[in-house]
Design a protein around this motif. Structure first.
Motif, short mmCIF file in Angstrom:
data_model
loop_
_atom_site.label_atom_id
_atom_site.label_comp_id
_atom_site.label_asym_id
_atom_site.label_seq_id
_atom_site.Cartn_x
_atom_site.Cartn_y
_atom_site.Cartn_z
N SER A 1 0.53 -1.13 -0.03
CA SER A 1 0.20 -0.05 0.09
C SER A 1 0.78 1.27 0.15
O SER A 1 2.11 1.25 0.26
N ALA A 2 0.46 2.65 -0.38
CA ALA A 2 1.06 3.76 -0.15
C ALA A 2 1.59 3.87 1.14
O ALA A 2 2.79 4.37 1.24
N GLU A 3 1.00 3.21 2.22
CA GLU A 3 1.60 3.17 3.61
C GLU A 3 2.63 2.36 3.74
O GLU A 3 3.39 2.19 4.98
N GLY A 4 2.90 1.24 2.86
CA GLY A 4 4.21 0.34 3.12
C GLY A 4 3.69 -1.03 3.60
O GLY A 4 4.45 -1.71 3.67
N HIS A 5 2.35 -1.18 3.77
CA HIS A 5 1.90 -2.47 4.32
C HIS A 5 1.72 -3.48 3.32
O HIS A 5 1.36 -2.99 1.98
N TRP A 6 1.62 -4.72 3.35
CA TRP A 6 1.54 -5.71 2.28
C TRP A 6 0.07 -6.04 2.41
O TRP A 6 -0.67 -6.20 3.42
N LEU A 7 -0.41 -5.94 1.17
CA LEU A 7 -1.91 -6.25 0.93
C LEU A 7 -2.06 -7.54 -0.09
O LEU A 7 -1.19 -7.64 -0.96
N ALA A 8 -3.15 -8.20 0.22
CA ALA A 8 -3.79 -9.29 -0.78
C ALA A 8 -4.80 -8.65 -1.25
O ALA A 8 -5.86 -8.61 -0.47
N VAL A 9 -5.17 -8.50 -2.39
CA VAL A 9 -6.56 -7.97 -2.80
C VAL A 9 -7.05 -8.56 -4.07
O VAL A 9 -6.46 -8.89 -5.13
N GLU A 10 -8.39 -9.21 -3.79
CA GLU A 10 -9.17 -10.04 -4.61
C GLU A 10 -9.52 -9.24 -5.81
O GLU A 10 -10.00 -8.22 -5.82
#
Length: 77
Positions: free
Chosen positions: A27-36
């Protein structure tokens, strides 16, 4: 004699469902995301490995069902 709740002889096709697919990235904040990809699910994860593990499990470990994003991702409410 009681009537069955479901007519097993009915020839009704099940609704077509697209297979799940996920994008994994930051994300823009640096978090790891998994997005369907159809916008139905996703999550925030501590690491890339955790995000990939979740996405792979959700897709039944299908080949080509999980891709790494080349841009930043966002979860949409």
């Amino acid at each position: 004699m009681p009537r069955p709740l479901i007519d097993a002889t009915a020839n009704v096709a099940a609704p077509a469902r697209l297979p799940l697919a996920f994008l994994v990235g930051r994300s823009a904040e640096g978090h790891w995301l998994a997005v369907e990809t159809h916008g139905l699910g996703g999550g925030i994860f501590r690491s890339r490995r955790d995000a990939l593990h979740y996405a792979a499990a959700e897709t039944g470990r299908r080949p080509d069902a999980v891709r790494l994003a080349d841009t930043t991702l966002a979860l949409v409410p």
